[in-house]
Design an enzyme around this catalytic site. Sequence first.
Site, PDB file in Angstrom:
ATOM      1  CD  GLN A 149      -2.990  -1.067   2.207  1.00 50.89           C
ATOM      2  OE1 GLN A 149      -2.649  -0.692   3.313  1.00 50.89           O
ATOM      3  NE2 GLN A 149      -4.199  -1.515   1.954  1.00 50.89           N
ATOM      4  CG  ASN A 150       5.205   3.316   0.781  1.00 53.26           C
ATOM      5  OD1 ASN A 150       5.501   4.018  -0.189  1.00 53.26           O
ATOM      6  ND2 ASN A 150       5.554   3.627   2.014  1.00 53.26           N
ATOM      7  CD  GLN A 151      -0.542   6.464  -2.652  1.00 60.50           C
ATOM      8  OE1 GLN A 151      -0.199   7.565  -2.253  1.00 60.50           O
ATOM      9  NE2 GLN A 151      -1.763   6.208  -3.074  1.00 60.50           N
ATOM     10  CG  PHE A 152       9.065   4.954  -2.979  1.00 55.06           C
ATOM     11  CD1 PHE A 152       9.603   6.196  -2.705  1.00 55.06           C
ATOM     12  CD2 PHE A 152       9.840   4.030  -3.660  1.00 55.06           C
ATOM     13  CE1 PHE A 152      10.891   6.516  -3.103  1.00 55.06           C
ATOM     14  CE2 PHE A 152      11.128   4.332  -4.059  1.00 55.06           C
ATOM     15  CZ  PHE A 152      11.651   5.581  -3.780  1.00 55.06           C
ATOM     16  CB  THR A 191       5.155   7.254  -0.661  1.00 57.50           C
ATOM     17  OG1 THR A 191       6.211   6.651   0.086  1.00 57.50           O
ATOM     18  CG2 THR A 191       5.700   8.301  -1.614  1.00 57.50           C
TER      19      THR A 191
END
Length: 175
Positions: free
Chosen positions: A49-52, A149
């Site tokens: 789920q981290n958007q990095f 992020t």
Amino acid sequence: MNPPAISDTGSPVLTGLAPIVSPATVVLILGSFPGVRSLELQQYYAHPQNQFWKILQAVWPHHPLPMGADSYPEKKKWLLERGLGVWDVYAACEREGSLDSAIRAPVANDIAGLHLPRLAAIAHNGGESFKHARHTRTLGVPVYQLPSTSPANASWSFERKLAAWREVLDAHHLL
């Protein structure tokens, strides 16, 4: 990975990841400290789920980001090819879970010791990392606070995060 040591307070003492940098690094992205999933896999921004990685892919849509379980070495190469470096402000800390608010007894990384000859900017990924801006500013390059992020930063939409990240990377001619 060995289990973490336990501090006098009973919290795990965790050790971060090695930097992803090269002599060609132009912008160094600094997070705070890897989350549980990242430490388990020994990969930056491993939580799905981290958007990095999604943000960086959106910045460079014509350069596909390697995907899949075994793609991390290629992802690191992909970052370096774009003039990016990644590290964290903390080398070690005590923490239960992944939240920055749970970090205790942090030990700072030696960011100045990286010796990056082309470094043009430092971009802090989120507020906890940006708390170290007074130290990173001593390196003599522009320092930015980017929106985190992390999935914990739900107050910013993906599009708003992307615009902020794109602005910094464009300012340093990486687009």
